[in-house]
Scaffold this motif. Sequence first.
Motif, PDB file in Angstrom:
ATOM      1  N   GLY A 285      85.967  19.292  89.106  1.00 33.21           N
ATOM      2  CA  GLY A 285      86.814  19.163  90.292  1.00 33.21           C
ATOM      3  C   GLY A 285      87.512  20.475  90.626  1.00 33.21           C
ATOM      4  N   GLU A 286      87.992  20.572  91.855  1.00 30.38           N
ATOM      5  CA  GLU A 286      88.542  21.840  92.327  1.00 30.38           C
ATOM      6  C   GLU A 286      89.731  22.287  91.478  1.00 30.38           C
ATOM      7  OE1 GLU A 286      89.318  21.880  96.495  1.00 30.38           O
ATOM      8  OE2 GLU A 286      89.555  24.069  96.533  1.00 30.38           O
ATOM      9  N   THR A 287      90.661  21.364  91.211  1.00 34.93           N
ATOM     10  CA  THR A 287      91.846  21.739  90.425  1.00 34.93           C
ATOM     11  C   THR A 287      91.458  22.156  89.011  1.00 34.93           C
ATOM     12  OG1 THR A 287      93.140  20.170  91.703  1.00 34.93           O
ATOM     13  CG2 THR A 287      94.107  20.935  89.645  1.00 34.93           C
TER      14      THR A 287
ATOM     15  N   ILE B  24      92.077  30.205  85.686  1.00 31.85           N
ATOM     16  CA  ILE B  24      93.396  30.782  85.390  1.00 31.85           C
ATOM     17  C   ILE B  24      93.549  30.925  83.878  1.00 31.85           C
ATOM     18  CG2 ILE B  24      95.894  30.448  85.588  1.00 31.85           C
ATOM     19  CD1 ILE B  24      95.269  28.684  88.099  1.00 31.85           C
ATOM     20  N   ASP B  25      93.093  29.909  83.181  1.00 31.61           N
ATOM     21  CA  ASP B  25      93.138  29.945  81.716  1.00 31.61           C
ATOM     22  C   ASP B  25      92.292  31.106  81.185  1.00 31.61           C
ATOM     23  OD1 ASP B  25      93.331  29.328  79.014  1.00 31.61           O
ATOM     24  OD2 ASP B  25      93.243  27.187  79.365  1.00 31.61           O
TER      25      ASP B  25
ATOM     26  N   TYR C  92     103.205  26.755  70.597  1.00 33.84           N
ATOM     27  CA  TYR C  92     104.329  26.630  71.534  1.00 33.84           C
ATOM     28  C   TYR C  92     103.909  27.151  72.917  1.00 33.84           C
ATOM     29  CZ  TYR C  92     109.051  27.672  73.433  1.00 33.84           C
ATOM     30  OH  TYR C  92     110.182  27.759  74.201  1.00 33.84           O
ATOM     31  N   PHE C  93     103.355  28.363  72.931  1.00 31.67           N
ATOM     32  CA  PHE C  93     103.005  28.964  74.220  1.00 31.67           C
ATOM     33  C   PHE C  93     101.792  28.276  74.853  1.00 31.67           C
ATOM     34  CE2 PHE C  93     105.471  32.722  72.657  1.00 31.67           C
ATOM     35  CZ  PHE C  93     106.408  32.709  73.684  1.00 31.67           C
ATOM     36  N   ARG C  94     100.876  27.801  74.030  1.00 33.57           N
ATOM     37  CA  ARG C  94      99.695  27.104  74.544  1.00 33.57           C
ATOM     38  C   ARG C  94     100.136  25.822  75.268  1.00 33.57           C
ATOM     39  NH1 ARG C  94      95.302  27.062  77.245  1.00 33.57           N
ATOM     40  NH2 ARG C  94      94.483  28.933  76.326  1.00 33.57           N
ATOM     41  N   ASN C  95     101.020  25.054  74.614  1.00 38.83           N
ATOM     42  CA  ASN C  95     101.526  23.830  75.244  1.00 38.83           C
ATOM     43  C   ASN C  95     102.256  24.141  76.539  1.00 38.83           C
ATOM     44  OD1 ASN C  95     100.527  22.252  73.229  1.00 38.83           O
ATOM     45  ND2 ASN C  95     102.434  22.219  72.042  1.00 38.83           N
TER      46      ASN C  95
ATOM     47  N   TRP D  92     102.383  24.206  82.395  1.00 41.55           N
ATOM     48  CA  TRP D  92     102.543  24.956  83.649  1.00 41.55           C
ATOM     49  C   TRP D  92     101.345  24.714  84.553  1.00 41.55           C
ATOM     50  CZ3 TRP D  92     100.280  28.914  86.522  1.00 41.55           C
ATOM     51  CH2 TRP D  92     101.091  29.495  87.507  1.00 41.55           C
ATOM     52  N   LEU D  93     100.158  24.777  83.968  1.00 38.43           N
ATOM     53  CA  LEU D  93      98.937  24.553  84.749  1.00 38.43           C
ATOM     54  C   LEU D  93      98.905  23.144  85.339  1.00 38.43           C
ATOM     55  CD1 LEU D  93      95.909  26.077  82.796  1.00 38.43           C
ATOM     56  CD2 LEU D  93      96.868  26.826  84.967  1.00 38.43           C
ATOM     57  N   SER D  94      99.336  22.175  84.531  1.00 35.28           N
ATOM     58  CA  SER D  94      99.251  20.790  84.984  1.00 35.28           C
ATOM     59  C   SER D  94     100.220  20.517  86.133  1.00 35.28           C
ATOM     60  CB  SER D  94      99.532  19.834  83.824  1.00 35.28           C
ATOM     61  OG  SER D  94     100.919  19.835  83.530  1.00 35.28           O
ATOM     62  N   GLU D  95     101.209  21.376  86.287  1.00 31.50           N
ATOM     63  CA  GLU D  95     102.173  21.185  87.373  1.00 31.50           C
ATOM     64  C   GLU D  95     101.743  21.863  88.665  1.00 31.50           C
ATOM     65  OE1 GLU D  95     105.797  22.667  85.653  1.00 31.50           O
ATOM     66  OE2 GLU D  95     106.566  20.628  85.528  1.00 31.50           O
ATOM     67  N   ALA D  96     100.565  22.477  88.657  1.00 31.82           N
ATOM     68  CA  ALA D  96     100.096  23.182  89.853  1.00 31.82           C
ATOM     69  C   ALA D  96      99.981  22.213  91.013  1.00 31.82           C
ATOM     70  CB  ALA D  96      98.743  23.831  89.579  1.00 31.82           C
ATOM     71  N   THR D  97     100.268  22.712  92.192  1.00 31.49           N
ATOM     72  CA  THR D  97     100.183  21.839  93.362  1.00 31.49           C
ATOM     73  C   THR D  97      98.906  22.115  94.132  1.00 31.49           C
ATOM     74  OG1 THR D  97     101.608  23.458  94.410  1.00 31.49           O
ATOM     75  CG2 THR D  97     102.609  21.392  93.736  1.00 31.49           C
TER      76      THR D  97
END
Lengths: 248, 453
Positions: free
Chosen positions: B412-414, B421-422, B440-443, B448-453
């Motif tokens: 999918g596009e997202t 980005i990853d 910590y940083f991976r999570n 952050w990625l999952s909050e992308a709009t």
Amino acid sequence: MLEIRDLHTVVDGKPILRGVDLEIVAGEVHAVMGPNGSGKSTLAYVLSGREGYHADSGEVLYDGQMLLELTPEERARAGLFLAFQYPVEIPGVPNATFLRTAVNAVRLARGEEELSAMAFLKEARAKLKQLQMDESFLNRQVNVGFSGGEKKRNEILQMAMLEPRLAVLDETDSGLDIDALKIVADGINRLRSAGRAMLVITHYQRLLDYIVPDKVHVLAEGRIVRSGGKELAVELEKKGYAEFSSAA
Amino acid sequence: MGASKHTSDVYVDRFDEIRDRLPGAGLPWLKNLRSGAIERFADCGLPNSRVEEWKYTNLSRILDPQPVLAGPSINGVHRASLKQYYLDPTPCHRMVFVNSYYRPDLSDTGVLPAGLTLCSLETALADRPELLEAHWGILHDLSEDRLSGKNDLKPHAMIALNTAFAAGGAVIHLDHNVSLDGPIHLIYLTTLEGERPAMSHPRTLVVAEAGAHATIFETFIGNGGDAHCCNALTQVAVGPGARVCHYKHQGEAPNGAHIGSSHICLAKNSTYNGFVLSDGALVSRNEIRVRLEGENVDCSLDGIYLARGNQHMDNWTRIDHMAPLGKSREVYKGVIDGAAHGSFQGKIRVWPEAIQSDARQLNKNLLLSDRAEASSKPELEILTDDVQCAHGSTVGDLDGETLFYLRSRGVGETAARNLLIDAFVGEVIDNLADVPVRKYFRNLFNHWLSEAT
Ligand SMILES: Nc1ncnc2c1ncn2[C@@H]1O[C@H](COP(=O)(O)OP(=O)(O)O)[C@@H](O)[C@H]1O
Ligand SMILES: [Mg+2]
């Protein structure tokens, strides 16, 4: 399975497809041949939904669905696969991640469970072996630093993993030496089945010695100008495409 | 400078009110240092974008009207709200600071091995003032000799402000050859002061004596959506043959401001691995000055900035190669979405005596929207011949053909965008040496990625 009716496409203001009609039923392999620039890749891109390649008129039915109304990922999930003429390099993404993401996206859409890392690896290894590809392909970044032949094999690996219902193969033979060609052709033939159709785009007849098509179509200047059996490919190899260009 | 001059008066007045109540107010050297610092602040005024060093960040946007100086009396902060920031699973020494003041009730320092001093600034000023005198002094030594010789950078107004107001923070000292099993985790939370947004000035000092080895992790967060300002200063001195891994997460609340400056001094044969990830604050600046003072130093300085909405993230680094055979590696990557702005100004200076230095710097930016903006200004100043130096910078966006390739495989596009980005920044995170920190940083990044709009 696939019905293309009077398909017209303008790319960058230039009419490229000018009324393509084509029908493929399940279990068949059709070849589309034609001179460079005749619109073969354009046809493949329109079918797979690439941005900038829209149908200006006409329609495409895939298993009775209006194919052109679907997004590229919806088409893939519905079983359409395009082997790219120029596979894309994706720096930073390991081939295994790419393959597994794709396989699981398609599985989820079909209501199947995602493959576990182990199950995926097992399956990927088996397919790699069939294509005589080293396991290190899984760790390499997608197509980055691959030779032309390796890129084409990687396309077939993806196809083997995704098990599409309709495969469009765009010049999958280009850049392959004879040994690689046989391996790739074997890989493709292995996927021939009663429920699956293939559209094999090629400039040369050579590939069709190994993947024997049920039908051959000549695309010239944006139209299917002739269709016939596999012997048409042999004839084209002898005579060339001159008679189909407007100069002739 | 009219407006900011007026603003700076408020800070000077405030300093006069509280100077005698600051910790260590009875120490003559500290009194002098603080008075000098507030004078320097009054001279400079708040930094504004007319100053080259601050060309990308206008602080008046956040500091005028001023947040109020935070005091020590903040309740209503509970462990439950901090848990998501804990490192896991690891033995670790964790100190929590609210508005820069140490909160033993929220901290878990664990068992301290022999040779480790880990305490609050207030305690250190009472017990080991000589340690602070030595290191705080270095930063503010404005003598002509030092400026013309090794230090061409005068401390700017925000550093001066921290020195004047710092009333809390952590002091860490490792004796010779002391090596820690787990990281030291410092969590700095800035929150409201009464009803008003607070300004805090946390101050951290890390001293690793010869042969010592430590991992220090600083997390800066804000409480809720409050507008606040954290003006942090961290000093790290790495002794001969010592090794410090230094991580920082700037995760302030979305309306907050963060001005952080780190000052790193590296003695001969030492190793320093620095990493900063910024995803918080409306306006932030992360400034790092590294001095390779001794021979044969190995230094890496990596950063990731994730900006979206109207966020502004300014990264400013300065690496001084001052002695032979030093090696520095710097990679900063920015992912910028929405109408956000990310900037990088990084200068490497190789001093005449720093022969056979090896310095590389790279800044790459990925723009995810048409309105996103990146500014990049890498700079090399090389004052000797026998060196290897390279730098580069790029600004690009997601490749349409690559996205189509992924989508044509059913992704999918997202998901396709996130994968790319990853691929752009994930590698920097996945290469971090400390496993709990990497997790910590991976999570954080996945979130952050999952909050992308
Ligand atoms: N993205 C594009 N921009 C401009 N022209 C294009 C583009 N893609 C294809 N064309 C043009 O369309 C025609 C058909 O190209 P193509 O479909 O690639 O042919 P084939 O695959 O048969 O060689 C050519 O004239 C080509 O130059
Ligand atoms: Mg083509």
